[in-house]
Design a protein around this motif. Structure first.
Motif, short mmCIF file in Angstrom:
data_model
loop_
_atom_site.label_atom_id
_atom_site.label_comp_id
_atom_site.label_asym_id
_atom_site.label_seq_id
_atom_site.Cartn_x
_atom_site.Cartn_y
_atom_site.Cartn_z
N GLY A 240 -0.27 1.25 6.94
CA GLY A 240 0.02 2.51 6.25
C GLY A 240 0.70 2.29 4.92
N THR A 241 1.61 1.32 4.83
CA THR A 241 2.28 1.01 3.58
C THR A 241 1.28 0.64 2.50
OG1 THR A 241 4.25 0.24 4.75
CG2 THR A 241 3.98 -0.50 2.48
N VAL A 242 0.30 -0.15 2.86
CA VAL A 242 -0.73 -0.57 1.90
C VAL A 242 -1.65 0.60 1.54
CG1 VAL A 242 -2.67 -2.12 1.50
CG2 VAL A 242 -0.65 -2.95 2.73
N LEU A 243 -2.12 1.31 2.54
CA LEU A 243 -3.14 2.34 2.30
C LEU A 243 -2.59 3.56 1.58
CD1 LEU A 243 -5.03 2.16 5.72
CD2 LEU A 243 -5.73 1.21 3.52
N ARG A 244 -1.28 3.75 1.56
CA ARG A 244 -0.70 4.87 0.81
C ARG A 244 -0.44 4.53 -0.66
NH1 ARG A 244 2.37 5.29 5.59
NH2 ARG A 244 4.12 4.20 4.59
N ASN A 245 -0.68 3.30 -1.03
CA ASN A 245 -0.37 2.85 -2.39
C ASN A 245 -1.56 3.11 -3.32
OD1 ASN A 245 -0.21 0.92 -4.69
ND2 ASN A 245 1.70 0.33 -3.70
N ARG A 246 -1.34 3.94 -4.33
CA ARG A 246 -2.45 4.32 -5.22
C ARG A 246 -2.93 3.14 -6.05
NH1 ARG A 246 -2.17 9.92 -8.32
NH2 ARG A 246 -2.21 10.53 -6.12
N ASP A 247 -2.01 2.26 -6.47
CA ASP A 247 -2.45 1.09 -7.23
C ASP A 247 -3.36 0.20 -6.38
OD1 ASP A 247 -1.27 1.20 -9.89
OD2 ASP A 247 0.64 1.20 -8.84
N PHE A 248 -3.04 0.08 -5.10
CA PHE A 248 -3.92 -0.68 -4.23
C PHE A 248 -5.32 -0.11 -4.27
CE2 PHE A 248 -6.10 -0.84 -0.13
CZ PHE A 248 -6.20 -2.20 0.08
N TRP A 249 -5.46 1.19 -4.21
CA TRP A 249 -6.79 1.81 -4.13
C TRP A 249 -7.55 1.71 -5.45
CZ3 TRP A 249 -9.59 2.27 -0.18
CH2 TRP A 249 -9.03 2.52 1.07
N ARG A 250 -6.87 1.91 -6.57
CA ARG A 250 -7.65 1.88 -7.82
C ARG A 250 -8.13 0.47 -8.13
NH1 ARG A 250 -4.73 1.42 -13.02
NH2 ARG A 250 -2.56 0.85 -12.68
N TYR A 251 -7.30 -0.54 -7.87
CA TYR A 251 -7.75 -1.90 -8.12
C TYR A 251 -8.77 -2.35 -7.08
CZ TYR A 251 -4.36 -2.73 -11.84
OH TYR A 251 -3.67 -2.68 -13.02
N THR A 252 -8.59 -1.94 -5.84
CA THR A 252 -9.56 -2.29 -4.80
C THR A 252 -10.91 -1.65 -5.06
OG1 THR A 252 -7.81 -2.57 -3.15
CG2 THR A 252 -10.03 -2.15 -2.32
N LEU A 253 -10.90 -0.37 -5.42
CA LEU A 253 -12.17 0.30 -5.73
C LEU A 253 -12.81 -0.29 -6.98
CD1 LEU A 253 -11.18 4.01 -4.94
CD2 LEU A 253 -12.64 2.49 -3.58
N GLY A 254 -11.99 -0.66 -7.96
CA GLY A 254 -12.54 -1.31 -9.15
C GLY A 254 -13.20 -2.63 -8.81
N TYR A 255 -12.57 -3.39 -7.93
CA TYR A 255 -13.18 -4.64 -7.47
C TYR A 255 -14.50 -4.35 -6.75
CZ TYR A 255 -13.55 -9.14 -5.00
OH TYR A 255 -13.97 -10.34 -4.50
N GLY A 256 -14.52 -3.27 -5.96
CA GLY A 256 -15.77 -2.89 -5.30
C GLY A 256 -16.86 -2.51 -6.29
N VAL A 257 -16.49 -1.83 -7.38
CA VAL A 257 -17.46 -1.49 -8.43
C VAL A 257 -18.03 -2.77 -9.05
CG1 VAL A 257 -17.71 -0.49 -10.72
CG2 VAL A 257 -16.50 0.77 -8.95
N ALA A 258 -17.16 -3.74 -9.33
CA ALA A 258 -17.61 -4.99 -9.94
C ALA A 258 -18.54 -5.76 -9.01
CB ALA A 258 -16.39 -5.85 -10.31
N MET A 259 -18.10 -5.99 -7.78
CA MET A 259 -18.92 -6.73 -6.82
C MET A 259 -20.20 -5.97 -6.47
SD MET A 259 -17.23 -9.56 -6.19
CE MET A 259 -17.59 -10.23 -4.56
N GLY A 260 -20.07 -4.64 -6.36
CA GLY A 260 -21.23 -3.83 -6.04
C GLY A 260 -22.27 -3.83 -7.15
N SER A 261 -21.82 -3.88 -8.41
CA SER A 261 -22.76 -3.93 -9.52
C SER A 261 -23.63 -5.18 -9.43
CB SER A 261 -22.00 -3.91 -10.86
OG SER A 261 -21.33 -2.69 -11.02
#
Length: 430
Positions: A240-261
């Motif tokens: 929960g500590t990790v999943l509530r962190n907005r910085d975690f999500w924006r960088y994680t989703l950005g990494y997903g965009v890069a790898m997904g591309s």
């Protein structure tokens, strides 16, 4: 506002650093000095030590692919059931990190890594002589579990040692590039080996590589888990500590965009370059490889970009390049059907991918030195689920033999993460 588990005075200092795009290490200085003294490798030596585990976990999936058409006969089963040997590996490789991440926070990086190497080695050896279906599936699951343990321990170690050091961007970039490009070249290597020696020629090299990497790690890999966090344990509230962190999500989703591309590019490139433009397999491999050269070339200069623009600035510039390249692909679709109109935007996207993967892990994990293993596991699991689901949908639902899947994925994905980053920055300023 992101959630930090420390006092407000500490949070203020962290937010100040994040506004500049810098890295935060929550480990006490004395403990951090001790970690760095134990991990006294040069950058080259560190890459030689770390990267084999990243490589082995990925090759376990991709080198096996050329053998799949023959597996019903080898295992005495149906093609549908053979898919368990693929899906089981993928599921355990991703979900297994959710188990081994918290364990590495409790037990340490070193025991999880070595256990993973042992499990991967013995499972790969046993696969050589297994010719019945369910034992084969169970051994593939064991192989994937070993790969998951190696991956999470390796990335958590990088977080422990290099969180606020410029070498971290280079290491993250190289390790992420391996995860991107092994799916491209692993099947080619596997096809050659399978042609020469069958399944034995695929699984024996994997076992040998895992054994060699594990033995070297046993000799020289020090424990890097911060000592003062031994009491954290395996706790659900860590998730929960990790999943509530907005910085975690924006960088994680950005990494997903890069790898997904790259995942989408990998999916559409054969149809476009071989079927549409008529390139031979060798020509396709050479042209495809230019994207790898651009990505690796850019990663060599990522440190300079980070020094100049910070983590956040480098991250946003990478996302903008992905969006720009995706939009330029529209020219190929509506006005200029030429291979240059496909490859030039892809090279731009590759530069963006390199910038994103160089900073995304550090940005996502920066607040979690206490639970780096758990955070690393969630980072890889969440980003993989995002890019596999969204990338597959783009490839399946949009026209084949076209660049539209990459246009839609890159534009929507990159723009969405840029909007999330902009909103986060506005809230902090407010």
């Amino acid at each position: 506002m992101p959630t930090f588990p420390h006092a407000r005075s500490d949070a203020a200092a962290i937010l100040s650093t994040l506004r500049k795009g810098g890295a935060v290490v929550r480990t006490r200085p004395q403990n951090q000095i001790q970690i760095r003294r134990s991990w006294n490798f040069s950058l080259t030596a560190a890459l030689v030590l770390l990267c084999p585990f990243d490589l082995i976990a990925s090759l376990g999936m991709d080198m096996y692919l050329p053998a799949v058409p023959d597996m019903p006969g080898i295992l005495g089963t149906t093609p549908e059931r053979v898919q368990f040997t693929l899906s089981g590996y993928l599921v355990l490789l991703g979900m297994g990190q959710l188990v081994f991440g918290p364990l590495s926070d409790r037990l340490g990086r070193r025991p999880v890594l070595l256990t993973g190497a042992v499990a991967y080695t013995f499972a790969s050896l046993a696969l050589v002589w297994t010719h019945t279906f369910w034992p084969f599936v169970l051994l593939r699951i064991g192989q994937a579990a070993g790969g998951a343990a190696m991956l999470v321990a390796t990335f958590a170690t990088v977080r422990d040692v290099y969180a606020d050091r410029p070498e971290g961007a280079r290491i993250y970039g190289v390790m992420s590039a391996i995860l991107v490009f092994v799916p491209a070249f692993g099947p080619l290597l596997g096809a050659g080996l399978y042609e020469v020696g069958g399944l034995r020629a695929i699984f024996l090299p994997l076992a040998l590589l895992a054994a060699m990497a594990g033995l070297r790690a046993f000799r020289v890999w020090p424990e890097t888990k911060p000592a003062e966090h031994d009491d954290k344990g395996v706790q659900l509230r860590s998730f929960g500590t990790v999943l509530r962190n907005r910085d975690f999500w924006r960088y994680t989703l950005g990494y997903g965009v890069a790898m997904g591309s790259f995942f989408v590019y990998f999916s559409i490139a054969p149809a476009l370059l071989v079927h549409h433009y008529g390139y031979s397999p060798l020509g396709f491999a050479l042209l495809f490889g230019t994207v790898a050269l651009v990505l690796f070339g850019t990663s060599r200069f990522s440190n300079r970009m980070i020094e100049r623009h910070g983590l956040a600035g480098c991250f946003s510039r990478g996302l903008r390049l992905v969006v720009l390249g995706a939009l330029l692909l529209v020219v190929r679709e509506v006005a200029f059907d030429h291979v240059v109109a496909f490859m030039l935007p892809m090279w731009i996207i590759a530069v963006g991918i390199a910038l994103i993967v160089s900073v995304a892990a550090n940005g996502a994990l920066v607040a979690f030195s206490e639970i780096a293993g758990t955070a690393t596991a969630l980072y890889h699991c969440a980003s993989s689920l995002c890019f596999v689901a969204a990338g597959t949908a783009a490839v399946v639902l949009l026209p084949g033999e076209s660049a539209w899947p990459l246009v839609v994925y890159g534009t929507l994905g990159g723009s969405s993460v840029l909007l999330l980053s902009s909103r986060t920055a506005r809230e902090r300023r407010g």
